[in-house]
Design a protein around this motif. Structure first.
Motif, mmCIF file in Angstrom:
data_model
loop_
_atom_site.group_PDB
_atom_site.id
_atom_site.type_symbol
_atom_site.label_atom_id
_atom_site.label_comp_id
_atom_site.label_asym_id
_atom_site.label_seq_id
_atom_site.Cartn_x
_atom_site.Cartn_y
_atom_site.Cartn_z
ATOM 1 N N ILE A 6 0.844 -1.203 0.000
ATOM 2 C CA ILE A 6 0.000 0.000 0.000
ATOM 3 C C ILE A 6 0.877 1.250 0.000
ATOM 4 O O ILE A 6 0.628 2.199 -0.748
ATOM 5 N N ARG A 7 1.896 1.226 0.830
ATOM 6 C CA ARG A 7 2.795 2.384 0.943
ATOM 7 C C ARG A 7 3.510 2.641 -0.378
ATOM 8 O O ARG A 7 3.667 3.799 -0.791
ATOM 9 N N ALA A 8 3.931 1.579 -1.064
ATOM 10 C CA ALA A 8 4.649 1.741 -2.329
ATOM 11 C C ALA A 8 3.755 2.385 -3.384
ATOM 12 O O ALA A 8 4.169 3.322 -4.079
ATOM 13 N N ILE A 9 2.516 1.887 -3.513
ATOM 14 C CA ILE A 9 1.589 2.453 -4.488
ATOM 15 C C ILE A 9 1.247 3.895 -4.121
ATOM 16 O O ILE A 9 1.231 4.791 -4.973
ATOM 17 N N TYR A 10 0.986 4.115 -2.852
ATOM 18 C CA TYR A 10 0.604 5.446 -2.365
ATOM 19 C C TYR A 10 1.714 6.461 -2.636
ATOM 20 O O TYR A 10 1.460 7.545 -3.178
ATOM 21 N N ILE A 102 -4.474 -2.856 -3.455
ATOM 22 C CA ILE A 102 -4.328 -2.058 -4.674
ATOM 23 C C ILE A 102 -5.257 -0.843 -4.619
ATOM 24 O O ILE A 102 -4.837 0.297 -4.862
ATOM 25 N N VAL A 103 -6.514 -1.098 -4.291
ATOM 26 C CA VAL A 103 -7.497 -0.017 -4.237
ATOM 27 C C VAL A 103 -7.140 0.984 -3.147
ATOM 28 O O VAL A 103 -7.226 2.201 -3.351
ATOM 29 N N THR A 104 -6.712 0.499 -1.994
ATOM 30 C CA THR A 104 -6.355 1.389 -0.886
ATOM 31 C C THR A 104 -5.206 2.315 -1.280
ATOM 32 O O THR A 104 -5.226 3.517 -0.967
ATOM 33 N N GLY A 105 -4.210 1.784 -1.984
ATOM 34 C CA GLY A 105 -3.071 2.593 -2.397
ATOM 35 C C GLY A 105 -3.457 3.682 -3.381
ATOM 36 O O GLY A 105 -3.140 4.870 -3.185
ATOM 37 N N TYR A 106 -4.180 3.302 -4.451
ATOM 38 C CA TYR A 106 -4.543 4.268 -5.483
ATOM 39 C C TYR A 106 -5.593 5.263 -4.991
ATOM 40 O O TYR A 106 -5.457 6.479 -5.191
ATOM 41 N N ALA A 110 -5.263 9.385 -4.285
ATOM 42 C CA ALA A 110 -6.147 10.331 -4.969
ATOM 43 C C ALA A 110 -6.943 11.154 -3.966
ATOM 44 O O ALA A 110 -7.105 12.372 -4.122
ATOM 45 N N ALA A 111 -7.435 10.496 -2.912
ATOM 46 C CA ALA A 111 -8.209 11.204 -1.890
ATOM 47 C C ALA A 111 -7.329 12.183 -1.124
ATOM 48 O O ALA A 111 -7.771 13.294 -0.788
ATOM 49 N N THR A 112 -6.099 11.793 -0.844
ATOM 50 C CA THR A 112 -5.177 12.692 -0.136
ATOM 51 C C THR A 112 -4.922 13.960 -0.944
ATOM 52 O O THR A 112 -4.952 15.078 -0.412
ATOM 53 N N LYS A 113 -4.697 13.797 -2.248
ATOM 54 C CA LYS A 113 -4.484 14.959 -3.107
ATOM 55 C C LYS A 113 -5.696 15.887 -3.070
ATOM 56 O O LYS A 113 -5.561 17.116 -3.002
ATOM 57 N N SER A 114 -6.886 15.295 -3.124
ATOM 58 C CA SER A 114 -8.101 16.105 -3.150
ATOM 59 C C SER A 114 -8.325 16.828 -1.833
ATOM 60 O O SER A 114 -8.770 17.979 -1.818
ATOM 61 N N VAL A 115 -8.044 16.165 -0.713
ATOM 62 C CA VAL A 115 -8.203 16.806 0.592
ATOM 63 C C VAL A 115 -7.230 17.976 0.720
ATOM 64 O O VAL A 115 -7.594 19.055 1.219
ATOM 65 N N ILE A 116 -5.991 17.775 0.272
ATOM 66 C CA ILE A 116 -5.009 18.872 0.290
ATOM 67 C C ILE A 116 -5.497 20.026 -0.577
ATOM 68 O O ILE A 116 -5.423 21.204 -0.194
ATOM 69 N N LEU A 117 -6.031 19.686 -1.759
ATOM 70 C CA LEU A 117 -6.555 20.705 -2.665
ATOM 71 C C LEU A 117 -7.722 21.451 -2.024
ATOM 72 O O LEU A 117 -7.805 22.683 -2.100
ATOM 73 N N GLY A 118 -8.628 20.710 -1.369
ATOM 74 C CA GLY A 118 -9.754 21.344 -0.701
ATOM 75 C C GLY A 118 -9.304 22.303 0.387
ATOM 76 O O GLY A 118 -9.866 23.395 0.541
ATOM 77 N N ALA A 119 -8.279 21.911 1.151
ATOM 78 C CA ALA A 119 -7.749 22.778 2.207
ATOM 79 C C ALA A 119 -7.127 24.048 1.616
ATOM 80 O O ALA A 119 -7.287 25.145 2.162
ATOM 81 N N LEU A 120 -6.431 23.898 0.493
ATOM 82 C CA LEU A 120 -5.823 25.061 -0.158
ATOM 83 C C LEU A 120 -6.882 26.013 -0.702
ATOM 84 O O LEU A 120 -6.745 27.242 -0.615
ATOM 85 N N ILE A 121 -7.939 25.446 -1.276
ATOM 86 C CA ILE A 121 -9.023 26.287 -1.794
ATOM 87 C C ILE A 121 -9.709 27.017 -0.647
ATOM 88 O O ILE A 121 -10.058 28.202 -0.758
#
Length: 253
Positions: A6-10, A102-106, A110-121
């Motif tokens: 999971i860590r490698a994919i993430y 696999i699903v947890t990693g991908y 993706a969710a982490t990026k979106s949460v960071i984006l939401g915080a920036l907005i």
């Protein structure tokens, strides 16, 4: 649970974001900031308050949800599509990694990026518009739920798509129109009675309504219904992904 896989994919997916900061982070933030300038500051100063909230502040939750939906879908769909396109998906499927990992990693990336984006907005909105958050814990909960749900949805699109064109069809033809018609810029209570009933068939209404309630304590539908609809959508996506890995749909052929 194989944490190393999971860590490698993430980390791989997060590294891709760092290589494309302008496209992944800066561009959505700048685009949303323009909405704040045009609709919040310019037009909003001439609009009446909605449910006791200034128009500029009222549209903030809707714009954040709209960005979360589009970016979560895009990040997750592109993340799983590229291994299919390059052929490395077969190495991933033959590795001692479960479908859950696999699903947890991908999806996690993706969710982490979106949460960071939401915080920036959210931070960017503070530069243009004054607003308060009545229920910060609920706001964070809805932020994460929406990001994870649409990352799962994007994962499904990435598996389904057999070309770059298909990656854009559903986000452009379905997700974006539903977000605009889901109350991003208005309350559905402002619509005629018939169209209010029609709007309730739009699932995005429940996401935006619940998220807006966490800011101002006002909503078009009950917050419990909003949370329930978000969880139901997440469960539906999980079920579809389970079926995909069970049957090998668009993965093993």
């Amino acid at each position: 649970m194989n944490i190393h896989s999971i860590r490698a994919i993430y980390l791989f997916e997060m590294a891709r974001t760092r290589r494309t900061l302008m496209q992944s982070i800066a561009s959505p933030v700048i685009s949303t900031a323009l909405y704040f300038v045009v609709f919040g500051s310019a037009i909003g100063s001439h609009m009446v308050n909605i449910d006791g909230v200034s128009y500029g502040a009222f549209i903030i939750p809707g714009l954040i949800v709209m960005s979360l939906m589009t970016q979560s879908t895009a990040n997750a769909s592109f993340g799983i599509y590229m291994p299919k396109f390059s052929g490395t998906i077969y190495e991933l499927l033959s590795a001692p990694i479960s479908s859950l990992e696999i699903v947890t990693g991908y999806v996690g990336a993706a969710a982490t990026k979106s949460v960071i984006l939401g915080a920036l907005i959210l931070a960017t909105a503070r530069l243009f518009i004054s607003f308060d958050i009545a229920h910060p814990l609920w706001m964070i909960a809805f932020l994460i739920l929406i990001a994870v749900s649409f990352s799962l949805f994007g994962f499904i699109i990435g598996v389904w798509a057999d070309g770059f064109e298909k990656l854009q069809i559903i986000p452009l033809m379905i997700v974006t129109p539903l977000s605009f018609l889901g109350g991003s810029f208005y309350s559905i209570g402002m619509l005629p009675s018939f169209w209010q009933k029609v709007a309730l068939f739009n699932p995005v209404v429940y996401l935006i309504s619940g998220f807006r309630w966490s800011f101002y304590g006002v909503s078009d539908v009950s917050v419990s219904i909003s949370a329930g609809m978000t969880l139901a959508f997440m469960a539906l996506c999980c079920g579809v992904i389970w079926w995909i890995f069970k049957t090998g749909y668009q993965l093993k052929n």
